[in-house]
Scaffold this motif. Structure first.
Motif, PDB file in Angstrom:
ATOM      1  N   ILE A  56       0.817  -1.225   0.313  1.00 41.19           N
ATOM      2  CA  ILE A  56      -0.194  -0.107  -0.097  1.00 41.19           C
ATOM      3  C   ILE A  56       0.970   1.351  -0.046  1.00 41.19           C
ATOM      4  O   ILE A  56       1.791   1.431   1.040  1.00 41.19           O
ATOM      5  CB  ILE A  56      -0.832   0.025   1.349  1.00 41.19           C
ATOM      6  CG1 ILE A  56      -1.811  -1.315   1.254  1.00 41.19           C
ATOM      7  CG2 ILE A  56      -1.747   1.349   1.215  1.00 41.19           C
ATOM      8  CD1 ILE A  56      -2.407  -1.540   2.653  1.00 41.19           C
ATOM      9  N   LEU A  57       1.002   1.934  -1.112  1.00 39.16           N
ATOM     10  CA  LEU A  57       1.636   3.386  -1.149  1.00 39.16           C
ATOM     11  C   LEU A  57       0.845   4.380  -0.474  1.00 39.16           C
ATOM     12  O   LEU A  57      -0.053   4.845  -1.187  1.00 39.16           O
ATOM     13  CB  LEU A  57       1.855   3.384  -2.804  1.00 39.16           C
ATOM     14  CG  LEU A  57       2.715   2.367  -3.745  1.00 39.16           C
ATOM     15  CD1 LEU A  57       2.885   2.682  -5.000  1.00 39.16           C
ATOM     16  CD2 LEU A  57       3.827   1.802  -2.772  1.00 39.16           C
ATOM     17  N   SER A  58       1.276   4.574   0.685  1.00 44.19           N
ATOM     18  CA  SER A  58       0.361   5.432   1.535  1.00 44.19           C
ATOM     19  C   SER A  58       0.792   7.105   1.039  1.00 44.19           C
ATOM     20  O   SER A  58       1.906   7.498   1.650  1.00 44.19           O
ATOM     21  CB  SER A  58       0.527   5.474   3.061  1.00 44.19           C
ATOM     22  OG  SER A  58      -0.027   6.370   3.706  1.00 44.19           O
ATOM     23  N   THR A  59      -0.156   7.501   0.615  1.00 43.71           N
ATOM     24  CA  THR A  59       0.122   9.124   0.050  1.00 43.71           C
ATOM     25  C   THR A  59       0.011  10.121   1.279  1.00 43.71           C
ATOM     26  O   THR A  59       0.687  10.872   1.457  1.00 43.71           O
ATOM     27  CB  THR A  59      -0.783   9.444  -0.966  1.00 43.71           C
ATOM     28  OG1 THR A  59      -2.273   9.147  -0.597  1.00 43.71           O
ATOM     29  CG2 THR A  59      -0.446   8.768  -2.237  1.00 43.71           C
ATOM     30  N   ALA A  60      -0.948   9.464   2.035  1.00 44.93           N
ATOM     31  CA  ALA A  60      -1.119  10.401   3.419  1.00 44.93           C
ATOM     32  C   ALA A  60       0.144  10.536   4.190  1.00 44.93           C
ATOM     33  O   ALA A  60       0.429  11.435   4.876  1.00 44.93           O
ATOM     34  CB  ALA A  60      -2.331   9.785   4.134  1.00 44.93           C
ATOM     35  N   ALA A  61       0.781   9.335   4.344  1.00 43.87           N
ATOM     36  CA  ALA A  61       2.032   9.119   5.113  1.00 43.87           C
ATOM     37  C   ALA A  61       3.175   9.833   4.338  1.00 43.87           C
ATOM     38  O   ALA A  61       3.834  10.728   5.096  1.00 43.87           O
ATOM     39  CB  ALA A  61       2.506   7.691   5.279  1.00 43.87           C
ATOM     40  N   ALA A  62       3.291   9.508   3.025  1.00 44.73           N
ATOM     41  CA  ALA A  62       4.340  10.399   2.410  1.00 44.73           C
ATOM     42  C   ALA A  62       4.236  11.828   2.346  1.00 44.73           C
ATOM     43  O   ALA A  62       5.202  12.448   2.273  1.00 44.73           O
ATOM     44  CB  ALA A  62       4.212   9.816   0.798  1.00 44.73           C
ATOM     45  N   ASN A  63       2.852  12.192   2.237  1.00 45.77           N
ATOM     46  CA  ASN A  63       2.659  13.953   2.153  1.00 45.77           C
ATOM     47  C   ASN A  63       2.945  14.540   3.399  1.00 45.77           C
ATOM     48  O   ASN A  63       2.825  15.645   3.355  1.00 45.77           O
ATOM     49  CB  ASN A  63       1.569  13.989   1.764  1.00 45.77           C
ATOM     50  CG  ASN A  63       1.188  13.874  -0.052  1.00 45.77           C
ATOM     51  OD1 ASN A  63       2.149  13.812  -0.665  1.00 45.77           O
ATOM     52  ND2 ASN A  63       0.166  13.466  -0.446  1.00 45.77           N
ATOM     53  N   ARG A  64       3.079  13.905   4.419  1.00 46.89           N
ATOM     54  CA  ARG A  64       3.380  14.333   5.693  1.00 46.89           C
ATOM     55  C   ARG A  64       4.914  14.074   6.157  1.00 46.89           C
ATOM     56  O   ARG A  64       5.243  13.951   7.477  1.00 46.89           O
ATOM     57  CB  ARG A  64       2.426  13.856   6.829  1.00 46.89           C
ATOM     58  CG  ARG A  64       1.098  14.055   6.614  1.00 46.89           C
ATOM     59  CD  ARG A  64       0.751  15.421   6.783  1.00 46.89           C
ATOM     60  NE  ARG A  64      -0.620  15.715   6.595  1.00 46.89           N
ATOM     61  CZ  ARG A  64      -1.461  15.995   7.716  1.00 46.89           C
ATOM     62  NH1 ARG A  64      -0.849  15.978   8.898  1.00 46.89           N
ATOM     63  NH2 ARG A  64      -2.737  16.251   7.463  1.00 46.89           N
TER      64      ARG A  64
END
Length: 401
Positions: free
Chosen positions: A311-319
């Motif tokens: 799962i490529l977490s955009t929410a985690a990456a963007n923070r």
């Protein structure tokens, strides 16, 4: 990270509608990956750091979007049948995906979207007029958040907006139904509707996107009727569900951050920068960026084996604080255009230009025309999407007197 953290059930609910789960930051500080358990008991890897998420988005050969792969990760039981409806674009890899994408991109270029801007502006003003005429309070989701993207994608695709109540109901059922059976039923209703519409357009050709796909792709044998139905459904559903979520949750977030809202009110020209920062901050499609690994590969020192879900977490990456200083602070003055909310690489959202234009116009117009807009009830009482495919609000009660 070597997988020592306890496996966490996924999806992980947000404690606050505009912040990702706290465990994302904790796990990211320990390492780039951590293990999560899906609804069916399978374990997948969640990727948390910006550099890794961006690299894996680009590595489409080894990190596959093929939903027909039996190892493809499915986060919720209701999504068991998603492959039946989205395999014609998002669920394809390689040349097959490139070919399908090429059938659409011409209608979503910056130039083509600019031609739609007057329509988007008129529609936004019309919907705000109606909301103001009806008087406060109002549900901003039903007054503006849902109808605007629905009307715009209908105009572009060539779907009669008079049918919007039906296809919006079925689209929401497909994306958010509590069970796989209900999602399947909504999907079948959409299939039947789109198939009938294609037959109508065959009898009376049109020059909208759907009409063009019929004459230039289906009648030439590049697409079967079934493939066209599902491709059109992917455009229809993605074209209004995600943007509707962003309008509702984005408005809520700005109202909850009045200092940042004041920046927009003082400078309507900042609207596009506001959209980029909200996209980074909210990452409403965080649960949709799923992959299955096709060969053993190392990610940040962790071996990920062929057949495992990612799962490529955009929410985690963007923070990620290595990319965005003070990432948990909404800052509409920052340059956030490089955020991963729309993905990256071959599968980057084909409708990104359209979505950004709609959001720019909505936020710039709404707060110019209704400067006293505010929430009509406490934040913790407002119903929101929990455990659904897209983050967002079910309703957004507002007033302005």
């Amino acid at each position: 990270m070597t997988g020592t953290r306890e496996v966490v059930d996924f999806p992980i609910p947000r404690e606050c509608p505009y912040h990702p789960p706290a465990v994302y930051a904790e796990a990211r500080a320990e390492g780039p990956l951590f293990r999560v358990r899906l609804y069916d008991g399978r374990v997948a890897w969640l990727v948390t750091r910006y550099a890794d998420v961006r690299a894996l988005f680009a590595d489409a050969d080894r990190f596959s979007s093929n939903r027909d792969n039996p190892d493809f990760p499915i986060p919720a039981e209701r999504e068991r049948h998603f492959r039946e409806f989205f395999r014609t674009l998002a669920g394809l890899d390689g040349e097959a995906h490139k070919t399908r994408r090429s059938m659409l991109v011409g209608r979503f270029t910056v130039r083509q979207v600019d031609r739609l801007r007057p329509y988007i502006q008129r529609t936004t003003d019309l919907l705000i007029d109606r909301m103001l005429d009806a008087g406060p309070p109002a549900d901003l989701i039903s007054a503006l958040g849902r109808p605007l993207p629905s009307m715009v994608i209908s105009e572009l695709l060539g779907v009669p907006y008079a049918d919007h109540e039906r296809f919006e109901k079925w689209s929401q059922g497909l994306m958010h139904a509590p069970t796989a059976e209900e999602a399947w039923e909504s999907g079948q209703q959409l299939v039947a509707y789109m198939d009938a519409l294609i037959k109508e357009k065959e009898a009376e050709p049109t020059d909208d996107l759907l009409g063009t796909l019929i004459t230039e792709r289906m009648h030439t044998g590049e697409l079967t009727r079934e493939e066209l139905v599902r491709l059109a459904l992917a455009v229809l559903a993605a074209g209004h569900e995600t943007t509707a979520s962003m309008i509702g949750l984005g408005t809520l977030t700005l109202l909850e951050h009045p200092d940042q809202l004041d920046v927009l009110k003082a400078d309507p020209g900042a609207a596009l920068r506001v959209v980029d920062e909200l996209s980074r901050f909210l990452s409403v499609a965080d649960l949709t960026t799923l992959r299955v690994v096709t060969e053993d590969v190392e990610v940040g020192g962790q071996l990920v084996r062929a057949g495992e879900g990612v799962i490529l977490s955009t929410a985690a990456a963007n923070r990620d604080p290595d990319v965005y200083p003070e990432p948990d602070r909404l800052d509409v003055s920052r340059q956030a255009r490089n955020n991963l909310a729309f993905g990256f690489g071959p599968h980057r959202c084909v409708g990104e230009n359209l979505a950004r234009a709609e959001l720019e116009i909505v936020f710039g117009t709404l707060f110019r025309r209704v400067p006293k807009l505010r929430l009509a009830m406490p934040l913790d009482e407002i119903p929101r999407k929990v455990g659904m495919t897209l983050e967002g609000m079910l309703e957004l009660p507002v007033t302005w007197t």
